[in-house]
Design a protein around this motif. Sequence first.
Motif, PDB file in Angstrom:
ATOM      1  N   PRO A  36      24.869 109.701  79.937  1.00  0.00           N
ATOM      2  CA  PRO A  36      25.254 110.817  78.976  1.00  0.00           C
ATOM      3  C   PRO A  36      26.755 110.679  78.694  1.00  0.00           C
ATOM      4  O   PRO A  36      27.438 109.754  79.068  1.00  0.00           O
ATOM      5  N   PRO A  37      26.997 111.475  77.368  1.00  0.00           N
ATOM      6  CA  PRO A  37      28.648 111.352  77.000  1.00  0.00           C
ATOM      7  C   PRO A  37      29.234 111.449  78.180  1.00  0.00           C
ATOM      8  O   PRO A  37      29.426 112.393  79.297  1.00  0.00           O
ATOM      9  N   GLY A  38      30.574 110.828  78.234  1.00  0.00           N
ATOM     10  CA  GLY A  38      31.561 110.886  79.242  1.00  0.00           C
ATOM     11  C   GLY A  38      31.262 109.948  80.383  1.00  0.00           C
ATOM     12  O   GLY A  38      32.102 109.824  81.158  1.00  0.00           O
ATOM     13  N   SER A  39      30.085 109.608  80.705  1.00  0.00           N
ATOM     14  CA  SER A  39      29.710 108.611  81.822  1.00  0.00           C
ATOM     15  C   SER A  39      29.571 107.196  81.366  1.00  0.00           C
ATOM     16  O   SER A  39      28.413 107.048  80.763  1.00  0.00           O
ATOM     17  N   THR A  72      29.075 110.538  72.223  1.00  0.00           N
ATOM     18  CA  THR A  72      28.321 111.356  71.959  1.00  0.00           C
ATOM     19  C   THR A  72      27.107 111.042  71.709  1.00  0.00           C
ATOM     20  O   THR A  72      26.720 109.971  71.393  1.00  0.00           O
ATOM     21  N   GLU A  73      25.963 111.994  71.272  1.00  0.00           N
ATOM     22  CA  GLU A  73      24.721 111.476  71.204  1.00  0.00           C
ATOM     23  C   GLU A  73      24.226 112.665  70.548  1.00  0.00           C
ATOM     24  O   GLU A  73      24.818 113.689  70.034  1.00  0.00           O
ATOM     25  N   GLY A  74      22.865 112.572  70.225  1.00  0.00           N
ATOM     26  CA  GLY A  74      22.059 113.657  69.442  1.00  0.00           C
ATOM     27  C   GLY A  74      22.289 113.375  67.935  1.00  0.00           C
ATOM     28  O   GLY A  74      22.317 114.580  67.184  1.00  0.00           O
ATOM     29  N   ARG A 105      38.070 112.019  72.266  1.00  0.00           N
ATOM     30  CA  ARG A 105      38.057 111.993  73.624  1.00  0.00           C
ATOM     31  C   ARG A 105      36.792 112.467  74.270  1.00  0.00           C
ATOM     32  O   ARG A 105      36.241 111.992  75.365  1.00  0.00           O
ATOM     33  N   SER A 106      36.648 113.539  74.010  1.00  0.00           N
ATOM     34  CA  SER A 106      35.332 114.343  74.497  1.00  0.00           C
ATOM     35  C   SER A 106      33.996 114.118  73.845  1.00  0.00           C
ATOM     36  O   SER A 106      33.140 114.410  74.626  1.00  0.00           O
ATOM     37  N   GLY A 107      33.923 113.593  72.795  1.00  0.00           N
ATOM     38  CA  GLY A 107      32.611 113.768  72.059  1.00  0.00           C
ATOM     39  C   GLY A 107      32.149 114.794  71.444  1.00  0.00           C
ATOM     40  O   GLY A 107      31.169 114.825  70.989  1.00  0.00           O
ATOM     41  N   ALA A 108      32.862 116.085  71.546  1.00  0.00           N
ATOM     42  CA  ALA A 108      32.401 117.043  70.973  1.00  0.00           C
ATOM     43  C   ALA A 108      32.299 117.053  69.586  1.00  0.00           C
ATOM     44  O   ALA A 108      33.089 116.489  68.857  1.00  0.00           O
ATOM     45  N   SER A 373      15.060 109.983  74.134  1.00  0.00           N
ATOM     46  CA  SER A 373      16.096 111.059  74.607  1.00  0.00           C
ATOM     47  C   SER A 373      17.642 110.506  74.304  1.00  0.00           C
ATOM     48  O   SER A 373      18.112 109.572  74.705  1.00  0.00           O
ATOM     49  N   GLY A 374      18.341 111.493  73.710  1.00  0.00           N
ATOM     50  CA  GLY A 374      19.628 111.333  73.260  1.00  0.00           C
ATOM     51  C   GLY A 374      20.036 110.450  72.029  1.00  0.00           C
ATOM     52  O   GLY A 374      21.283 110.635  71.446  1.00  0.00           O
TER      53      GLY A 374
END
Length: 384
Positions: A36-39, A72-74, A105-108, A373-374
């Motif tokens: 997942p994002p950030g991992s 990021t994803e989606g 940085r955060s992928g937001a 997924s993602g």
Amino acid sequence: MSRPAVQKALGAVAALVFAAGCSSGGDAGPRGTSAPPGSPPPASTGSPTGSAASSPAGPAGEGRVTVAGTLTEGLRSPWGLAALPGGDLLVSSRDERTVTRVDGRSGAKTSLGEVPGVVPAGEGGLMGLAVRDGWVYAYLTAASDNRIVRMRYGGAAGDRLGTPEPVLTGIPKGTIHNGGRIAFGPDGMLYAGTGETGETGLAQDEESLAGKILRMTPEGKPAPGNPAADSVVYSYGHRNVQGIAWDAQGRLWAAEFGQNTWDELNLVEPGKNYGWPEAEGRAGEARFTDPVAQWPTSEASPSGIAFARGAVWMAGLRGERLWRVPLSGAERSGEPEAFLAGEHGRLRTVLADGAGRLWLVTSETDGRGTPGSGDDRILRLDVR
């Protein structure tokens, strides 16, 4: 980007079957599961195709790729990627006609809205992006043509894209082979890779903007030093250019879809003829410029490229892998190496971050992949 190339083996003879998936399609192979994002997921290093396999660390002189994480994803049908000052990214959706800002940085994700005038169909839609001096440039398919537009964008929180202003219009469009990559070169000029729309003769027609690499001022005028002073055409004889990047010495490289036999990485020089449709891959004829590297179409279907750590990095759609082509001077200094083969599906765009790392965009939701997924996502890559 389309190439009909589903191969069916019968003994030692291969017959080509023309199918809707074409070259950039094909069934996606098994893929690993992205974190997942950030991992950051476990490091993964591929083995080169057509050369000796490398150990995880890689023999001396070979490259290495580590997937450091998912930004990021989606994302839906992501295509173009451009960096903003400060490190955030802009990504286009080819089919949804939108531009999204992604926090570096955060992928937001923040939607900047839909770009008016885009008419997605087949391989056309909202494609390449570039950023310069408060403008966002976009290569898009409109009702009558492919074109480059630019939109004002302040870059602050809550800012939206301005009204598109035409930069260059009249690039032929088709259901296939629309090109679409744009980028500013070290000379400050805007470059674009176009396709021949499936009408192969347009690539050799120097009066047409199809099947070319174009070079223009930021306002869309022919750039000083072009082969013809009144034309934006920089090179010709291309089938479908979808990757452009410059090396440390300022030379232009381009990735190009072949048809049934060879995909190409070309060192592009002004006024040169790169052969299509009379040549696919290395022809060895003085009237054409041969590619520096070539691949079987099943191993590449190249899209975006970037330069980092002394090599060109090339994203593969049908090949579902990231290629590294080491450079020395104007020549290739070693055999191409393949990484991430089959792990993340189709790979659309790769962008250098300026610090020797890469952003990599997957392309499973463009109608030719097998999205999970993602999907789709932007991956962080450490390379060397």
